[in-house]
Design a protein around this motif. Structure first.
Motif, mmCIF file in Angstrom:
data_model
loop_
_atom_site.group_PDB
_atom_site.id
_atom_site.type_symbol
_atom_site.label_atom_id
_atom_site.label_comp_id
_atom_site.label_asym_id
_atom_site.label_seq_id
_atom_site.Cartn_x
_atom_site.Cartn_y
_atom_site.Cartn_z
ATOM 1 N N PRO A 41 6.765 -1.936 3.513
ATOM 2 C CA PRO A 41 7.463 -3.232 3.545
ATOM 3 C C PRO A 41 6.524 -4.415 3.798
ATOM 4 O O PRO A 41 6.701 -5.486 3.209
ATOM 5 N N LYS A 42 5.525 -4.218 4.674
ATOM 6 C CA LYS A 42 4.608 -5.313 4.961
ATOM 7 C C LYS A 42 3.728 -5.644 3.759
ATOM 8 O O LYS A 42 3.408 -6.812 3.519
ATOM 9 N N LYS B 72 4.622 -5.301 0.674
ATOM 10 C CA LYS B 72 5.475 -5.998 -0.283
ATOM 11 C C LYS B 72 5.570 -7.483 0.064
ATOM 12 O O LYS B 72 5.602 -8.344 -0.815
ATOM 13 N N ASP B 73 5.606 -7.777 1.375
ATOM 14 C CA ASP B 73 5.704 -9.165 1.821
ATOM 15 C C ASP B 73 4.378 -9.896 1.727
ATOM 16 O O ASP B 73 4.330 -11.090 1.415
ATOM 17 N N ASN C 203 5.801 -0.833 -4.970
ATOM 18 C CA ASN C 203 7.238 -0.813 -5.217
ATOM 19 C C ASN C 203 7.767 0.596 -5.451
ATOM 20 O O ASN C 203 8.950 0.774 -5.748
#
Length: 419
Positions: A250-251, A253-254, A282
């Motif tokens: 998740p990090k 992706k951000d 992804n």
């Protein structure tokens, strides 16, 4: 990032059923002055001048026959309190502090008298004076709260836990304490998870106290018995598989620069380093790689030192670059491992049987940045326990929040192998 505000909110949300009580305090010396209600009362004797009212560093180990005996006495005292109807509530409202006036201050005095934090001779008055402040500090100290001397929201919550609940808490924890009444070793370490604290014990006496950071509510530190066997100086940190999905992907992706900024390198199954940009973040492709953070306490999640304690949960004890957490009331911040304040002193104590490993040598190897593993000549027993209520031989009763909800609901989920 507003960590302190989040901490206080978290404590209020998760610890809505916790407060503090003590019993068996000696009377204060007679006062030489009194004050009328509505006046600012300043007693001639101060909190600091009354050492029997202070809550100091305890030399009796939390796991000891003396603690069991003291806790049994506390249970009797609380049974008496409950039989007499318990204590009244402190009405909600604005924070109370020196100079505050009104009936809520009298209710606060009554509550503090009920559990021995305020001597009955100072129990009347609607003005928040220096002795009420001192009593609040005592209450906060015994409840693991910052000793501000002011009644803030977190302190209101603890004050208003019913006496019946406190009695039940003591009765639950006496069983836990008795489970450790045998020979725990000449030297041992206790991590008490609810109090987020570490104590080292030698020859039946507490040698040192350390604040700690322990597992979050959803990533709990496990209850266990093990040994400290090895010290890793200037360690690498390898991201556990459980955190790759939960946190790392998740990090990334951000923020595609996250791994680079955190000095985390990526390795394939052949041990070859690969650029983060070559991975499709992804998909689940990222779970096929190993992630290792460089040494160096400025960013490394383990700080300067990791203490290995073999166990099936993959957790350990370690330093941290985030020293600020040790000043917070709410220190349930890790993913299962235990972060130790003043870790160099702790490691020096663990290594005291290793020739040539004093504090100077420890400081030198840390300063050098050299990766070095040192096995303890004599492994030291380590106990991670869950004790939310206990008493000490001086009559002080300690309470801590049932953060994992184990006092009545059984054990929660165990931690993953992460700091």
């Amino acid at each position: 990032m507003g960590h302190r505000n989040v901490s206080r909110l978290s404590r209020r949300v998760f610890f809505g059923a916790t407060a503090l009580a003590a019993f068996g305090v000696a009377s204060l010396a007679p006062y030489a002055a009194t004050a009328q209600d509505g006046d600012q009362a300043e007693w001639p004797q101060s909190y600091e001048a009354s050492p029997h009212m202070a809550v100091g560093r305890e030399s009796t180990p939390i796991l000891s026959p003396a603690t069991v005996t003291a806790t049994e006495q506390a249970i009797q005292n609380y049974q008496n309190i409950v039989a007499k109807g318990g204590w009244g509530q402190v009405p909600p409202g604005p924070d109370l502090k020196i100079g505050s006036k009104g009936p809520r201050v009298q209710a606060l005095r009554d509550r503090l008298v009920a559990t021995g934090d305020l001597d009955p001779i100072a129990g009347a008055g609607t003005t928040y004076d220096s002795f009420v402040e001192a009593a609040v500090k005592r209450f906060q100290a015994r409840n693991g709260l910052s000793e501000s001397g002011a009644v803030n929201e977190a302190t209101f919550v603890e004050l208003n836990v019913p006496a019946e609940t406190r009695l039940q808490q003591l009765e639950t924890n006496i069983v836990r304490l008795k489970a450790y009444s045998g020979d725990l070793g000449e030297r041992f370490v206790v991590v008490n998870i609810p109090s987020a604290s570490v104590e080292t014990v030698e020859n039946g006496v507490v040698y040192s106290h350390h604040a700690a950071g322990v597992g979050k509510i959803d990533r709990q530190s496990p209850i266990m018995q093990t040994h400290a066997t090895e010290i890793n100086f200037n360690p690498f940190w390898t991201v556990p598989p459980s955190l790759i999905k939960k946190d790392l992907i998740p990090k990334m992706k951000d923020d595609p620069n996250y791994l680079t900024e955190e000095k985390i390198r990526v390795f394939n199954k052949e041990g070859q380093e690969v650029p983060p940009s070559s991975i499709n973040w992804n998909t689940t492709e990222a779970t096929n790689y190993k992630y290792r953070q460089d040494t160096g306490a400025d960013l490394n999640s383990l700080g300067f030192v990791r203490i290995n304690i073999p166990n099936p949960y993959g957790v350990y004890m370690h330093d941290t670059p985030s020293k600020g957490i040790f000043g917070d009331d709410f220190r349930f911040v890790s993913s299962g491992c235990v972060r130790v304040q003043d870790v160099r002193d702790y490691v020096a104590w663990l290594l005291k049987d290793n020739p040539g490993w004093g504090r100077d040598q420890i400081d030198e190897v840390i300063r050098s940045g050299q990766r070095l593993d040192v096995k303890l000549t004599t492994p030291v027993n380590v106990y991670w326990v869950y004790v939310t209520a206990w008493a000490t031989p001086d009559g002080i009763v300690q309470f801590r929040p049932d953060v994992y909800q184990r006092d009545g609901a059984g054990p929660g989920p165990l931690a993953s192998a992460v700091p």
